[in-house]
Each structure stands twice: as C-alpha cells, then as structure tokens.
Design a protein around this motif. Structure first.
Motif, mmCIF file in Angstrom:
data_model
loop_
_atom_site.group_PDB
_atom_site.id
_atom_site.type_symbol
_atom_site.label_atom_id
_atom_site.label_comp_id
_atom_site.label_asym_id
_atom_site.label_seq_id
_atom_site.Cartn_x
_atom_site.Cartn_y
_atom_site.Cartn_z
ATOM 1 N N HIS A 112 7.855 6.068 -9.405
ATOM 2 C CA HIS A 112 6.543 5.449 -9.591
ATOM 3 C C HIS A 112 6.347 4.950 -11.017
ATOM 4 O O HIS A 112 5.484 4.112 -11.257
ATOM 5 C CB HIS A 112 5.423 6.399 -9.137
ATOM 6 C CG HIS A 112 5.404 6.563 -7.647
ATOM 7 N ND1 HIS A 112 6.130 7.540 -7.015
ATOM 8 C CD2 HIS A 112 4.820 5.817 -6.668
ATOM 9 C CE1 HIS A 112 5.970 7.422 -5.706
ATOM 10 N NE2 HIS A 112 5.191 6.378 -5.460
ATOM 11 N N CYS A 150 9.251 7.492 0.269
ATOM 12 C CA CYS A 150 7.854 7.392 -0.122
ATOM 13 C C CYS A 150 7.007 7.897 1.042
ATOM 14 O O CYS A 150 6.222 8.826 0.892
ATOM 15 C CB CYS A 150 7.519 5.936 -0.464
ATOM 16 S SG CYS A 150 5.790 5.689 -0.868
ATOM 17 N N ASP A 176 6.464 1.007 -0.916
ATOM 18 C CA ASP A 176 7.286 1.105 -2.132
ATOM 19 C C ASP A 176 8.763 0.742 -1.934
ATOM 20 O O ASP A 176 9.664 1.417 -2.458
ATOM 21 C CB ASP A 176 7.161 2.515 -2.745
ATOM 22 C CG ASP A 176 5.770 2.748 -3.334
ATOM 23 O OD1 ASP A 176 4.989 1.777 -3.427
ATOM 24 O OD2 ASP A 176 5.467 3.889 -3.706
ATOM 25 N N GLU A 223 12.339 8.526 -4.992
ATOM 26 C CA GLU A 223 12.121 8.066 -3.618
ATOM 27 C C GLU A 223 13.425 7.515 -3.036
ATOM 28 O O GLU A 223 14.091 6.672 -3.651
ATOM 29 C CB GLU A 223 11.016 7.013 -3.585
ATOM 30 C CG GLU A 223 9.655 7.660 -3.823
ATOM 31 C CD GLU A 223 8.478 6.719 -3.623
ATOM 32 O OE1 GLU A 223 7.358 7.220 -3.412
ATOM 33 O OE2 GLU A 223 8.674 5.485 -3.683
ATOM 34 N N ARG A 278 11.020 15.223 0.159
ATOM 35 C CA ARG A 278 9.644 14.743 0.090
ATOM 36 C C ARG A 278 9.409 13.632 1.115
ATOM 37 O O ARG A 278 10.328 12.856 1.414
ATOM 38 C CB ARG A 278 9.291 14.216 -1.295
ATOM 39 C CG ARG A 278 10.082 13.002 -1.753
ATOM 40 C CD ARG A 278 9.290 12.065 -2.672
ATOM 41 N NE ARG A 278 8.365 11.220 -1.932
ATOM 42 C CZ ARG A 278 7.265 10.689 -2.421
ATOM 43 N NH1 ARG A 278 6.942 10.889 -3.669
ATOM 44 N NH2 ARG A 278 6.487 9.929 -1.676
ATOM 45 N N GLN A 302 11.326 0.192 -5.024
ATOM 46 C CA GLN A 302 11.732 1.266 -5.946
ATOM 47 C C GLN A 302 12.579 2.350 -5.282
ATOM 48 O O GLN A 302 12.991 3.299 -5.938
ATOM 49 C CB GLN A 302 10.492 1.898 -6.599
ATOM 50 C CG GLN A 302 9.612 2.704 -5.642
ATOM 51 C CD GLN A 302 8.244 3.013 -6.221
ATOM 52 O OE1 GLN A 302 7.719 2.269 -7.040
ATOM 53 N NE2 GLN A 302 7.661 4.134 -5.831
ATOM 54 N N LYS A 325 -1.077 8.449 3.182
ATOM 55 C CA LYS A 325 -0.759 7.622 2.015
ATOM 56 C C LYS A 325 -2.027 7.043 1.387
ATOM 57 O O LYS A 325 -2.719 6.244 2.016
ATOM 58 C CB LYS A 325 0.168 6.458 2.415
ATOM 59 C CG LYS A 325 1.503 6.882 2.968
ATOM 60 C CD LYS A 325 2.298 7.733 1.998
ATOM 61 C CE LYS A 325 2.665 7.004 0.727
ATOM 62 N NZ LYS A 325 3.358 7.887 -0.234
HETATM 63 MN MN MN Z 1 5.590 5.896 -3.250
#
Ligand code: MN
Ligand code: PEP
Length: 367
Positions: A203, A25, A240, A229, A50, A243, A55
């Motif tokens: 997400h 993330c 995050d 992620e 990524r 996730q 953020k």
């Molecule tokens: Mn994220």
C-alpha cells in the motif's frame, strides 16, 4: 511529541519474528484463494495468510468484498495449508464473526484507524479474547492517533498487539501511492520497543516495480516483518491489481533481500568496532571541551581589551587551515567546513555570555 505511555505487550509475542504476511488484497473466490495459498505454500512453506473480505473502498462502486462467506474459505485455507489466516475488521460485527469462525488474527485498516469511536468499538468487542491485532497507521501522518488506537486496544486487554506501517496519504505523493514518511514508524519504534511493527510495502508502493526497494528499506530499518499483497493472477485482481505479486515473484523478491544483523551480542566484530568508536567519541568531546575553555579565556581577554567577539579574518583563516589538514586526513571539505562552523558558533555563544554578562549585584560567585 507524543507519549509518555507504555504498552503492555506479550513478551513471547513480541519476541516472535518475523511476521511474513502474504496473500491477496481481497478474497474473490475459493479458487483464487486456494491457488494463491498453494503458490505460497510451495515457495515458503508457512506464512500468515491475509485476505480482505470487507473492503473499505475510497469510492463507492469498487469491489467491496465477498463478505461473510469469505470466512469459510479462509478457514479452509488454514485447514489445507496449515497457515494462520488473517482479515480486516472495521466494526464489532466483523469481530464477532471472525471470533466465531476461528480466524487467527485481525488487522484494523487505515480508514478505520482514523476514528477513535471505531477503534474503541472494536477494542470492546475484542475484550477478554486472546486475538492478535495489528493496527495500521491512520491514513494521515498523525502519530498520536496511531498511538491512541494502540492504547485503546491495549486498554481492552489486547497484549498480542502490533502496528502496520502502510504509508500516509499525501496529495501527489509520487512515486508512491502513500508516502512512506519513515520517521513516523521509527518514532513509534523508539517509544515502544516491544511493539512489533510490520511494513505493508504494497500500500506504500501502489506499483509492483517499487516493491523490492521498499522491502529492502524495511529490512534495513529492522521492521518485524512484511505485509505483501499476493495473487495467483495479479493483473486480474478485483482490487489493487497494480501492486500485487505472484507467489513466485514474491519469492524472488524476498530471496534477493540482504539481511543484516542489528544485535550487538550477535556480532563480536561489530561490538569491538563500536567500542573503538565510543572511545574516539570520548576523546573528541574532551578535545572540544578543552578548546572551549581556551575560547573562554580569549573571551575574557577580548572583554578586558575591548576587542569585538567576531574576527572575520581569523574565522576564514581557521577554517582554511583546518579544511586543508582535514582533507589531507581523508575528510570531505564540506564536512570539515560545516563542523568547524558549528564549533565556532558555539565559541561565539560562549564568548558572548562572558562579554555581555549583566553586572551581577551579588558578585561573581553567585551564578
Ligand atoms: Mn489492498
Ligand atoms: C488492505 O490491506 O487491503 C487495505 C485496505 O489496506 P489499508 O487499510 O492500508 O488501505
């Protein structure tokens, strides 16, 4: 809805598939980036890596990213592992810094995609460059705004353009963090068939256990890739955490997906079966059309003999007879019942037209 426009997408870019976009993330430290990239490299060889460095957090006080120095770390990931690297931009300054430091691709986040001023500013900052850009869907399900953003970017000459479906904020979208509302990306795909659309399952999910089901769904809907992620220690992630997957768990999930082909040409057997279906559909329509012609004759008869259009007893008998025959042929009772009611309501509509047609002063042939 929504558009009559078309996007001018680079053919080679859109033919490129799939886009496997993995990575954390947020960029947190050089160690975190390199360990995560190493795990991805060991498992996948090459990926598009990524990491967010600016953020856009919903509430202040959360980790807001490492900022500019993260660009140096991302470049190092690219040099060490041969990945293409990608980050999020939210204004013209971010774009300038990314262009200067040789970032390969950028995405525009859901909180930025809602604002045409920001998307315009970013588009103008990118004008004249060859930078690939992915636009996430705006936080809420307004597809015109998503399309408008893509048009703005395309209007600034961005032809390596893609969309990212990351779900939509809905109050209590349980079990998802963001409701997938699959009909929206499907609508986008139908409007712009050359536009690559990636599914950001992380997400949408907000929680690890939902990821495999969402990934399979995205594959089944023929998305052009996944954004997932990934963190070498997900539970310690600064954003995050719930996730994110380890590179090993991501590998296990991706390996467990069932890939099905969508292309006619690729599959002769499928093609043959589809031709058979087409022929049977033609036959079914011809039969229904013949049936409607008889219905019209009955309409005329009822009209001349002053009989009501709807005969409830006859409807019941017709449905019972067909349900019996249909179930014997392996069709479900519910399906036969619903199909006949649709056919019958069209019969009534047609008879109504015949029986209640207003007197035409210019004679029967004038319609
Ligand atoms: Mn994220
Ligand atoms: C992200 O990709 O980390 C992110 C912030 O996503 P979104 O804009 O979809 O919330």
């Amino acid at each position: 809805m929504p558009t009559s426009s078309c996007l001018d997408i680079d053919e080679q870019w859109s033919g490129k598939a799939p886009f496997n976009i993995y990575g954390p993330c947020s960029a947190e430290s050089p160690e975190q980036l390199f360990k995560t990239a190493e795990g991805l490299h060991d498992r996948f060889g090459r990926v598009i890596f990524r990491a967010g460095i600016w953020k856009p957090r919903t509430r202040p006080g959360s980790f807001e990213g490492v900022g500019e120095e993260g660009l140096v770390w991302l470049r190092e990931v690219r040099d060490r592992f041969g990945f293409q690297v990608m980050t999020e931009v939210a204004n013209a300054r971010h774009v300038e810094l990314c262009l200067k430091s040789g970032i390969d691709m950028v995405w525009i986040g859901a909180r930025t995609a809602v604002n045409p001023f920001y998307v315009h500013e970013i588009s103008e900052a990118l004008r004249g460059t060859d930078m690939p850009v992915f636009l996430k869907n705006p936080i809420h399900g307004e597809i015109s705004l998503w399309i408008g953003g893509l048009e703005r970017l395309n209007g600034a000459g961005i032809r390596k353009l893609g969309a990212i479906h990351r779900g939509f904020y809905v109050w209590k979208s349980h079990p998802y963090r963001n409701a997938p509302m699959w009909e929206l990306p499907i609508e986008l795909k139908q409007n712009f068939d050359k536009l690559p659309i990636i599914c950001d399952i992380s997400h949408i999910a907000g929680a690890r256990h939902l990821l495999p089901m969402l990934a399979q769904k995205a594959i089944d809907l023929d998305f052009n890739g996944l954004m997932v992620e990934t963190h070498f220690r997900p539970d310690e992630a600064l954003s995050d955490a719930s996730q994110q997957l380890t590179p090993d768990d991501l590998w296990a999930m991706i390996s467990g997906l069932t890939r099905r082909t969508t292309s006619f040409e690729e599959n002769d057997g499928l093609n043959r079966l589809r031709r058979k279906i087409d022929a049977l559909d033609d036959l079914a329509l011809e039969t229904i059309s013949k049936r409607m012609k008889i219905v019209q004759e009955i309409g005329k008869f009822k009209n001349e003999n002053n009989i009501t259009i709807l005969q409830v007893g006859r409807l019941r008998e017709m449905i019972q007879r067909n349900v019996k025959n249909g179930t014997a042929l392996g069709l479900s009772e519910k399906f036969v019942d619903e199909m006949l009611r649709i056919v019958h309501s069209e019969s009534i509509r047609q008879q109504n037209e015949i029986m209640n047609r207003p007197e035409d002063p210019e004679g029967p042939d004038s319609r």
